[in-house]
Design a protein around this motif. Structure first.
Motif, PDB file in Angstrom:
ATOM      1  N   THR A   1      10.713 -21.741  -9.918  1.00 34.01           N
ATOM      2  CA  THR A   1      10.987 -23.112  -9.504  1.00 34.01           C
ATOM      3  C   THR A   1      11.763 -23.858 -10.580  1.00 34.01           C
ATOM      4  O   THR A   1      12.744 -24.569 -10.281  1.00 34.01           O
ATOM      5  N   LYS A   2      11.359 -23.692 -11.825  1.00 32.24           N
ATOM      6  CA  LYS A   2      12.052 -24.375 -12.929  1.00 32.24           C
ATOM      7  C   LYS A   2      13.479 -23.871 -13.072  1.00 32.24           C
ATOM      8  O   LYS A   2      14.404 -24.651 -13.322  1.00 32.24           O
ATOM      9  N   ALA A   3      13.681 -22.562 -12.908  1.00 36.87           N
ATOM     10  CA  ALA A   3      15.030 -22.005 -13.007  1.00 36.87           C
ATOM     11  C   ALA A   3      15.917 -22.521 -11.879  1.00 36.87           C
ATOM     12  O   ALA A   3      17.096 -22.863 -12.096  1.00 36.87           O
TER      13      ALA A   3
ATOM     14  N   ARG B   1      20.036 -26.350  -9.762  1.00 36.00           N
ATOM     15  CA  ARG B   1      20.428 -27.502  -8.937  1.00 36.00           C
ATOM     16  C   ARG B   1      21.034 -28.609  -9.801  1.00 36.00           C
ATOM     17  O   ARG B   1      22.011 -29.263  -9.400  1.00 36.00           O
ATOM     18  N   GLU B   2      20.421 -28.832 -10.955  1.00 39.37           N
ATOM     19  CA  GLU B   2      20.981 -29.832 -11.868  1.00 39.37           C
ATOM     20  C   GLU B   2      22.423 -29.491 -12.240  1.00 39.37           C
ATOM     21  O   GLU B   2      23.295 -30.367 -12.304  1.00 39.37           O
TER      22      GLU B   2
ATOM     23  N   LYS C   1      28.666 -19.794 -16.350  1.00 34.52           N
ATOM     24  CA  LYS C   1      28.031 -18.865 -17.291  1.00 34.52           C
ATOM     25  C   LYS C   1      26.522 -19.103 -17.354  1.00 34.52           C
ATOM     26  O   LYS C   1      25.728 -18.153 -17.381  1.00 34.52           O
ATOM     27  N   GLU C   2      26.118 -20.368 -17.381  1.00 31.17           N
ATOM     28  CA  GLU C   2      24.686 -20.665 -17.409  1.00 31.17           C
ATOM     29  C   GLU C   2      24.032 -20.285 -16.090  1.00 31.17           C
ATOM     30  O   GLU C   2      22.886 -19.797 -16.065  1.00 31.17           O
ATOM     31  N   VAL C   3      24.759 -20.498 -14.973  1.00 30.84           N
ATOM     32  CA  VAL C   3      24.211 -20.116 -13.674  1.00 30.84           C
ATOM     33  C   VAL C   3      23.925 -18.621 -13.635  1.00 30.84           C
ATOM     34  O   VAL C   3      22.883 -18.172 -13.130  1.00 30.84           O
ATOM     35  N   ARG C   4      24.827 -17.828 -14.207  1.00 29.40           N
ATOM     36  CA  ARG C   4      24.612 -16.380 -14.211  1.00 29.40           C
ATOM     37  C   ARG C   4      23.431 -15.995 -15.101  1.00 29.40           C
ATOM     38  O   ARG C   4      22.710 -15.041 -14.810  1.00 29.40           O
ATOM     39  N   GLN C   5      23.246 -16.738 -16.192  1.00 27.72           N
ATOM     40  CA  GLN C   5      22.078 -16.472 -17.032  1.00 27.72           C
ATOM     41  C   GLN C   5      20.780 -16.798 -16.284  1.00 27.72           C
ATOM     42  O   GLN C   5      19.784 -16.076 -16.399  1.00 27.72           O
ATOM     43  N   LEU C   6      20.835 -17.878 -15.518  1.00 25.81           N
ATOM     44  CA  LEU C   6      19.665 -18.232 -14.703  1.00 25.81           C
ATOM     45  C   LEU C   6      19.418 -17.177 -13.626  1.00 25.81           C
ATOM     46  O   LEU C   6      18.274 -16.848 -13.294  1.00 25.81           O
ATOM     47  N   LYS C   7      20.513 -16.636 -13.095  1.00 24.77           N
ATOM     48  CA  LYS C   7      20.379 -15.555 -12.109  1.00 24.77           C
ATOM     49  C   LYS C   7      19.707 -14.345 -12.748  1.00 24.77           C
ATOM     50  O   LYS C   7      18.803 -13.729 -12.145  1.00 24.77           O
ATOM     51  N   GLU C   8      20.129 -13.987 -13.961  1.00 25.14           N
ATOM     52  CA  GLU C   8      19.501 -12.864 -14.668  1.00 25.14           C
ATOM     53  C   GLU C   8      18.014 -13.125 -14.886  1.00 25.14           C
ATOM     54  O   GLU C   8      17.183 -12.221 -14.749  1.00 25.14           O
TER      55      GLU C   8
ATOM     56  N   GLN D   1      11.285 -22.786  -0.414  1.00 22.83           N
ATOM     57  CA  GLN D   1      10.633 -21.537  -0.038  1.00 22.83           C
ATOM     58  C   GLN D   1       9.667 -21.074  -1.127  1.00 22.83           C
ATOM     59  O   GLN D   1       8.557 -20.617  -0.830  1.00 22.83           O
ATOM     60  N   VAL D   2      10.086 -21.204  -2.388  1.00 21.42           N
ATOM     61  CA  VAL D   2       9.202 -20.810  -3.481  1.00 21.42           C
ATOM     62  C   VAL D   2       7.970 -21.710  -3.511  1.00 21.42           C
ATOM     63  O   VAL D   2       6.836 -21.234  -3.678  1.00 21.42           O
ATOM     64  N   VAL D   3       8.192 -23.012  -3.330  1.00 16.96           N
ATOM     65  CA  VAL D   3       7.069 -23.959  -3.337  1.00 16.96           C
ATOM     66  C   VAL D   3       6.100 -23.658  -2.196  1.00 16.96           C
ATOM     67  O   VAL D   3       4.874 -23.675  -2.375  1.00 16.96           O
ATOM     68  N   ASN D   4       6.640 -23.367  -1.010  1.00 18.45           N
ATOM     69  CA  ASN D   4       5.781 -23.081   0.151  1.00 18.45           C
ATOM     70  C   ASN D   4       4.976 -21.803  -0.058  1.00 18.45           C
ATOM     71  O   ASN D   4       3.784 -21.741   0.274  1.00 18.45           O
ATOM     72  N   GLU D   5       5.635 -20.773  -0.612  1.00 19.93           N
ATOM     73  CA  GLU D   5       4.917 -19.515  -0.846  1.00 19.93           C
ATOM     74  C   GLU D   5       3.864 -19.696  -1.933  1.00 19.93           C
ATOM     75  O   GLU D   5       2.787 -19.112  -1.876  1.00 19.93           O
TER      76      GLU D   5
END
Length: 301
Positions: free
Chosen positions: A84-86, A91-92, A112-119, A226-230
Motif C-alpha cells: 500500500t505504501k509503495a 500515485r504521488e 526511474k523511481e517508478v521502476r524501483q517501486l515496481k521492483e 484492491q490491496v486494502v480490500n484484501e
C-alpha cells in the motif's frame, strides 16, 4: 465351628498382608502423585484419563497450528501494508508528473523511481516465510513473479491454503493474490500497469491534456483499493483466529484441570490415609502377638 490355632494364624497373616498392600498403595500414590499406575487399579479412572489426555493433545496440536496461522497472516498483513505504501508513493509520483511544468527529462527521472517501486512490489509479491511463498496460492515452493514481474503461469495459482484450527474448522491463511495483483476490471497485472506508466513517462506519452496520466492514476488507485480490500478480508479472519485462540486456551485450562482431578491424588488425604493405615497395622501386629498362643518351646527357654 471350632476355631483352631492354625486358623487364627492364617487369618492374622492374611490380614497383615492386606495391610501391607494398602500401605504400599498409599506410598506409591505419594511417590507418583497419581491415583492409578495401571488400568487394573481403577479401570474407570484409567479410561477417563485416556479420553481427557487425547482431548488435551488435540487442543495443544490446534494451538501449534495457530502458530502457523499467525505466521502466514501476520507476514501477509505486513507485506500488504508495504504494498500500500509503495502504491501510494507511485500515485504521488503520477500526480507530480501530471504537472504541466515538468519536462520530459524530469518525467524520465520519475520513471526511474517508478521502476524501483515496481521492483519492490515484485519482491513483496514473492515474499517467502519459512521457505514458503505466501502470495502464490498452494504453489508455495515457487515465486509468483520472475525478475521482470511476469507471472509464472506454469506454477502460479490463487488457491486457498487452509489450516485446521479446531475440530472440523479450517481457516484460509493466505490471501487471494489475484485480488491483489490483477485489475478486477481490465485484467491487467499490477506490474504491467507500472511498467506501462514508466514507459509513458520516459517517452513523453502523457496525452494532450495529461489524460493519459489520469488513466494511470486511476489504475493505481484501483490497485490500492484492491490491496486494502484484501487486507480487510485478512483482518476479519485474523479477528476470528484470535477468538478461536482464546477458546482453545480456555479449553486447555479446563481439560488440564479435569485431567488432574481425575488422575492426581489429594496429597493431604493420602498422607492421612497412610498414617491411619500405619496405626491400624501396628495395632494388628500387637493384637496378633497376643492371639498367637505360646508354644512348648517358649516354656523351655
Amino acid at each position: 465351628m471350632r476355631v483352631t490355632q492354625s486358623m487364627l494364624s492364617s487369618n492374622f497373616l492374611r490380614n497383615v498382608s492386606n495391610s501391607y498392600e494398602r500401605m504400599g498403595k498409599y506410598q506409591e500414590q505419594l511417590s507418583t502423585g497419581k491415583k492409578v499406575t495401571k488400568p487394573s487399579d481403577d479401570p474407570v479412572v484409567a479410561m477417563k484419563g485416556m479420553n481427557y489426555r487425547t482431548e488435551l493433545t488435540e487442543v495443544q496440536q490446534y494451538q501449534r497450528n495457530l502458530g502457523e496461522v499467525h505466521t502466514w497472516m501476520d507476514n501477509s498483513d505486513a507485506a500488504m501494508d508495504k504494498m500500500t505504501k509503495a502504491l501510494q508513493r507511485t500515485r504521488e509520483l503520477a500526480v507530480q508528473a501530471s504537472n504541466d511544468s515538468y519536462e520530459e527529462g524530469q518525467r524520465a527521472n520519475i520513471a526511474k523511481e517508478v521502476r524501483q517501486l515496481k521492483e519492490h512490489l515484485i519482491d513483496l509479491g514473492n515474499t517467502k516465510v519459512n521457505d514458503k511463498h505466501i502470495f502464490n496460492g498452494t504453489s508455495t515452493t515457487n515465486p509468483r513473479f520472475d525478475k521482470d514481474g511476469n507471472l509464472d503461469t506454469a506454477n502460479a495459482n490463487s488457491a486457498a491454503v487452509n489450516i485446521e484450527v479446531s475440530d472440523g474448522v479450517k481457516i484460509r491463511v493466505n490471501t487471494n493474490p489475484s485480488n491483489i495483483f490483477v485489475d478486477s476490471e481490465s485484467g491487467q497485472s499490477m506490474m504491467e500497469a507500472l511498467e506501462n506508466f514508466a514507459t509513458d513517462l520516459e517517452s513523453g506519452e502523457t496525452g494532450e491534456t495529461g489524460d493519459q496520466l489520469d488513466d494511470h492514476i486511476e489504475n493505481i488507485d484501483g490497485f490500492i483499493n484492491q490491496v486494502v480490500n484484501e487486507r480487510a478480508s485478512l483482518g476479519a479472519r485474523m479477528n476470528r483466529v484470535d477468538m478461536i485462540e482464546n477458546r482453545l486456551n480456555s479449553q486447555e485450562i479446563t481439560t488440564t484441570q479435569v485431567l488432574s482431578d481425575n488422575e492426581d491424588v489429594d496429597v493431604e488425604k493420602v498422607i492421612m490415609n497412610l498414617k491411619s493405615q500405619e496405626s491400624v497395622h501396628r495395632a494388628a501386629l500387637s493384637t496378633g502377638a497376643r492371639i498367637i498362643q505360646p508354644t512348648l518351646m517358649d516354656f523351655l527357654r
